[in-house]
Scaffold this active site. Structure first.
Site, PDB file in Angstrom:
ATOM      1  N   ARG A  99     -24.493 -30.208 -20.541  1.00 48.71           N
ATOM      2  CA  ARG A  99     -23.120 -29.809 -20.187  1.00 48.71           C
ATOM      3  C   ARG A  99     -22.397 -29.104 -21.325  1.00 48.71           C
ATOM      4  O   ARG A  99     -21.676 -28.136 -21.096  1.00 48.71           O
ATOM      5  CB  ARG A  99     -22.333 -31.002 -19.666  1.00 48.71           C
ATOM      6  CG  ARG A  99     -21.939 -32.021 -20.699  1.00 48.71           C
ATOM      7  CD  ARG A  99     -21.441 -33.252 -20.017  1.00 48.71           C
ATOM      8  NE  ARG A  99     -22.496 -33.801 -19.182  1.00 48.71           N
ATOM      9  CZ  ARG A  99     -22.295 -34.474 -18.075  1.00 48.71           C
ATOM     10  NH1 ARG A  99     -21.070 -34.681 -17.657  1.00 48.71           N
ATOM     11  NH2 ARG A  99     -23.300 -34.960 -17.395  1.00 48.71           N
ATOM     12  N   THR A 100     -22.570 -29.574 -22.549  1.00 49.95           N
ATOM     13  CA  THR A 100     -21.854 -28.919 -23.650  1.00 49.95           C
ATOM     14  C   THR A 100     -22.344 -27.490 -23.825  1.00 49.95           C
ATOM     15  O   THR A 100     -21.569 -26.551 -23.988  1.00 49.95           O
ATOM     16  CB  THR A 100     -22.031 -29.715 -24.958  1.00 49.95           C
ATOM     17  OG1 THR A 100     -21.583 -31.050 -24.757  1.00 49.95           O
ATOM     18  CG2 THR A 100     -21.229 -29.098 -26.086  1.00 49.95           C
ATOM     19  N   LYS A 143     -34.761 -30.792 -42.758  1.00 51.99           N
ATOM     20  CA  LYS A 143     -33.675 -30.465 -41.849  1.00 51.99           C
ATOM     21  C   LYS A 143     -32.790 -29.335 -42.378  1.00 51.99           C
ATOM     22  O   LYS A 143     -32.623 -28.309 -41.752  1.00 51.99           O
ATOM     23  CB  LYS A 143     -32.808 -31.704 -41.626  1.00 51.99           C
ATOM     24  CG  LYS A 143     -32.752 -32.139 -40.214  1.00 51.99           C
ATOM     25  CD  LYS A 143     -31.967 -33.419 -40.136  1.00 51.99           C
ATOM     26  CE  LYS A 143     -32.762 -34.459 -39.362  1.00 51.99           C
ATOM     27  NZ  LYS A 143     -32.243 -35.790 -39.583  1.00 51.99           N
ATOM     28  N   ARG A 186     -25.307 -27.609 -32.552  1.00 52.22           N
ATOM     29  CA  ARG A 186     -25.461 -29.058 -32.389  1.00 52.22           C
ATOM     30  C   ARG A 186     -26.702 -29.465 -33.183  1.00 52.22           C
ATOM     31  O   ARG A 186     -27.758 -28.828 -33.097  1.00 52.22           O
ATOM     32  CB  ARG A 186     -25.630 -29.450 -30.927  1.00 52.22           C
ATOM     33  CG  ARG A 186     -26.066 -30.913 -30.794  1.00 52.22           C
ATOM     34  CD  ARG A 186     -25.979 -31.424 -29.400  1.00 52.22           C
ATOM     35  NE  ARG A 186     -24.597 -31.574 -28.988  1.00 52.22           N
ATOM     36  CZ  ARG A 186     -24.241 -32.185 -27.855  1.00 52.22           C
ATOM     37  NH1 ARG A 186     -25.157 -32.666 -27.033  1.00 52.22           N
ATOM     38  NH2 ARG A 186     -22.974 -32.306 -27.533  1.00 52.22           N
ATOM     39  N   HIS A 207     -17.557 -34.409 -32.836  1.00 49.35           N
ATOM     40  CA  HIS A 207     -17.791 -33.550 -31.683  1.00 49.35           C
ATOM     41  C   HIS A 207     -16.402 -33.019 -31.314  1.00 49.35           C
ATOM     42  O   HIS A 207     -15.776 -33.473 -30.365  1.00 49.35           O
ATOM     43  CB  HIS A 207     -18.399 -34.375 -30.547  1.00 49.35           C
ATOM     44  CG  HIS A 207     -18.894 -33.568 -29.384  1.00 49.35           C
ATOM     45  ND1 HIS A 207     -18.679 -32.209 -29.262  1.00 49.35           N
ATOM     46  CD2 HIS A 207     -19.595 -33.937 -28.276  1.00 49.35           C
ATOM     47  CE1 HIS A 207     -19.229 -31.781 -28.124  1.00 49.35           C
ATOM     48  NE2 HIS A 207     -19.783 -32.813 -27.513  1.00 49.35           N
TER      49      HIS A 207
END
Lengths: 177, 315
Positions: B66-67, B94, B116, B144
Site C-alpha cells: 500500500r505505501t 547494508k 524504505r 514512517h
C-alpha cells in the site's frame, strides 16, 4: 501617472466592470463565475452580488487556486501555500466568467485556463479583470476591464486591496520592493 | 473543515525524513497543503501538472504494497514520472549497498527518492549522499513520516483539532516506526499519547519521550478519543517477546467486548495491513467508527503534499 485610487474609485471601477459583464450575458441563463485566488476570489464575490441585484439568479460560484499550474514556481521561492480549489458544480456547456484582480503578464490566466480544462468544457470562457496594466508575455487579453493603466513602468507593481482581505479598498501603483 | 494554522510559514526542507525533526508549524503546513491536494482526487481529471517532468523512484528494500502504491499514485496525480525499484537486501553490507544503489539510480536523473529500508536511519544516511530529495517511506523501527502525517490528518479531519485529544497506540510499540512517528507528531500538536502493550514490546524508555506507558489496555480503554491499533509484526518479533496469539488478542486486541467499554465517539485506526481477529475484530475494523479506509484515502493527499513540498524546496 496617477498612483492611488481610493475606495470611491474602486467602487466606481467595479460598477463599470459589472455593467460590462451584465450586458454580455443573458440574465435568465446559467453562468459560472470563478475567481482566481486571492483577490480574484473577492472581486468575483462582489461582481456576483451586483449581478444578482441585476436579476442574474442562476450563478454558480467557484474559486481556483492556480499554484499547481504555474510556470514560475522556482522564481517565487520555496514552499508557496497551496490552497483549495472549489469548483463543486458541472461547468460543461455553460458560459464561464474567469475573474482576476490585475492582468499583467497573462501567465496567471494561462494557468487558470489550464486548471479549468481539468473540470470540464464550458460553452465559452470570458475574462474579467479589475485592472489591465499591460506588459503581456503570452497572447491573452481580457474581455472586460474595469481600469486600463497604459503607462505603468515595468519596475512597478499594481496592488489591488479589498476591505475583506486587506482592511480597505484601494488600488496602488508602487515600485517593486 | 480542519482548522487552518493561518501562519505564513514556508516549507524549506528538501527531504522528508521524520516527524521528530519537524516543528509543529511545519507539520501543520503539510496537513494544510494536504487539504488542498485532497480536492484534486475529487475532480473528473484527477491530476495536476505540478511535478511534470520530474522523476520519482520507489526504492524499496522491504515488502510493501500500500505505501508503494500510494506513493506511485500520488506522484502520478502530480504528473511526475515513476520508476519502481524494489529489492530485498542482505543485512550485511547494508549501508554500502544502499548508497551505491541510490547513486546509480540518481545518475539516471531522478528528482525524488522514496526509500524504505529495514535499517533505522537509512533515509537520513541516504539524504547525505545524494543530491536529489529523499522521502522516508519507513526505516527500520525508526520513523514512517507519511504514515504519521496521514494519521494526524485523519484525526484532525475527524475531530477538527488534535490538541487535547487522548490517543492510545496499542500493540508492538518497540518494533513500530508508525508508533514513533505518531508519538512525535501527536505530542508536537498537543495530544496526550498513551502507549499500550506487553512489557516485552513496550520499553519504559518511551516515558522519556513524553508518552504515558500502560501495560493494561483495559485501564485506559474507556478514556481515550482515538485508538490506533498497530499490526502485530510476526516477521519482526522474537518469539520470547510475544505471548501466544490468543493471549495477545485477549490482553491487547480490540475485541467486541473491549469496544463496548470505549467512549461512544471513539475513533479506531490501523495503519494496515490488518491481522483480522488478532489485533482488531472484523466488526470494528469495518464498523462506523473505523477510520481505516479514510486513512488510506488521506494517505494519498498527504503523500502528494509531501512530494510537492520537497520538490519545491529543492529548486
Amino acid at each position: 501617472m496617477r498612483t492611488q485610487y481610493d475606495q470611491a474609485d474602486v467602487k466606481r471601477v467595479i460598477d463599470q466592470l459589472e455593467g460590462k459583464v451584465a450586458a454580455a450575458f443573458a440574465v435568465d441563463r446559467p453562468l459560472c463565475v470563478i475567481g482566481i485566488r486571492t483577490r480574484g476570489e473577492t472581486l468575483a464575490k462582489r461582481l456576483i452580488e451586483g449581478l444578482k441585484k441585476r436579476g442574474f439568479n442562476l450563478i454558480e460560484h467557484g474559486v481556483l487556486d492556480i499554484t499547481l499550474y504555474r510556470d514560475d514556481l522556482s522564481e517565487i521561492g520555496p514552499g508557496p501555500m497551496v490552497r483549495p480549489t472549489h469548483v463543486d458544480f458541472d461547468i460543461d456547456g455553460i458560459p464561464l466568467l474567469l475573474v482576476d484582480d490585475v492582468l499583467f503578464t497573462g501567465r496567471s490566466v494561462r494557468a487558470g485556463l489550464n486548471a479549468l480544462i481539468d473540470f470540464g468544457r464550458p460553452s465559452v470562457v470570458r475574462l474579467a479583470v479589475l485592472v489591465d496594466r499591460g506588459g503581456r508575455e503570452v497572447p491573452i487579453q481580457a474581455d472586460f476591464v474595469g481600469l486600463a493603466l497604459n503607462d505603468v513602468p515595468v519596475g512597478h507593481r499594481v496592488n489591488v486591496h479589498f476591505s475583506e482581505d486587506d482592511g480597505e479598498d484601494e488600488i496602488l501603483v508602487e515600485p517593486r520592493e | 473543515m480542519s482548522a487552518k494554522s493561518g501562519h505564513h510559514h514556508r516549507w524549506t526542507r528538501k527531504h522528508l525524513l521524520g516527524l521528530q525533526e519537524l516543528s509543529a508549524d511545519e507539520i501543520r503546513f503539510v496537513l494544510d497543503t494536504a487539504d488542498s491536494f485532497k480536492e484534486v482526487s475529487t475532480r473528473s481529471v484527477k491530476k495536476v501538472p505540478a511535478l511534470r517532468g520530474r522523476v520519482m523512484v520507489n526504492l524499496f528494500f522491504e515488502d510493501s504494497t500500500r505505501t508503494r502504491t500510494s506513493f506511485a499514485l500520488a506522484a502520478q496525480r502530480l504528473s511526475a514520472d515513476i520508476i519502481d525499484f524494489s529489492q530485498k537486501t542482505s543485512s550485511v553490507n547494508k549501508g554500502e549497498t544502499l548508497i551505491d544503489t541510490a547513486r546509480n539510480i540518481e545518475a539516471m536523473g531522478i528528482d525524488i527518492i522514496v526509500v524504505r529500508h529495514p535499517a533505522g536511519g537509512a533515509a537520513e544516511l541516504l539524504s547525505r549522499h545524494v543530491k536529489c530529495s529523499v522521502v522516508n517511506a519507513g526505516d527500520g523501527a525508526h520513523e514512517h513520516p507519511t504514515q504519521g502525517l496521514l494519521d494526524l490528518y485523519t484525526i484532525r479531519e475527524r475531530f477538527g483539532k488534535i490538541a487535547g485529544l487522548k490517543v492510545a497506540i496499542v500493540g508492538d510499540i518497540a518494533n513500530s516506526r508508525v508508533a514513533r512517528s505518531n508519538l512525535w507528531g501527536l505530542k508536537k500538536l498537543g495530544a496526550e499519547v498513551i502507549l499500550v502493550g506487553p512489557p516485552t514490546l513496550l520499553p519504559r524508555a518511551f516515558e522519556q519521550l513524553g508518552a504515558r506507558v500502560v501495560y493494561d489496555f483495559d485501564e485506559v480503554v474507556g478514556e481515550v478519543d482515538v485508538i490506533n491499533m498497530l499490526r502485530v509484526q510476526f516477521e519482526r518479533i522474537k518469539t520470547s517477546q510475544f505471548p501466544s496469539v490468543r493471549e495477545f488478542t485477549r490482553l491487547f486486541g480490540l475485541t467486541g467486548d473491549r469496544f463496548k467499554r470505549c467512549k461512544k465517539d471513539v475513533f479506531v485506526m490501523h495503519p494496515g495491513p490488518m491481522n483480522r481477529g488478532i489485533e482488531i475484530s472484523s466488526e470494528i475494523a469495518d464498523g462506523a467508527q473505523s477510520g481505516i479506509l479514510t486513512q488510506v484515502t488521506n494517505g494519498l493527499a498527504v503523500r502528494m503534499a509531501g512530494l510537492y513540498l520537497v520538490s519545491q524546496a529543492s529548486d
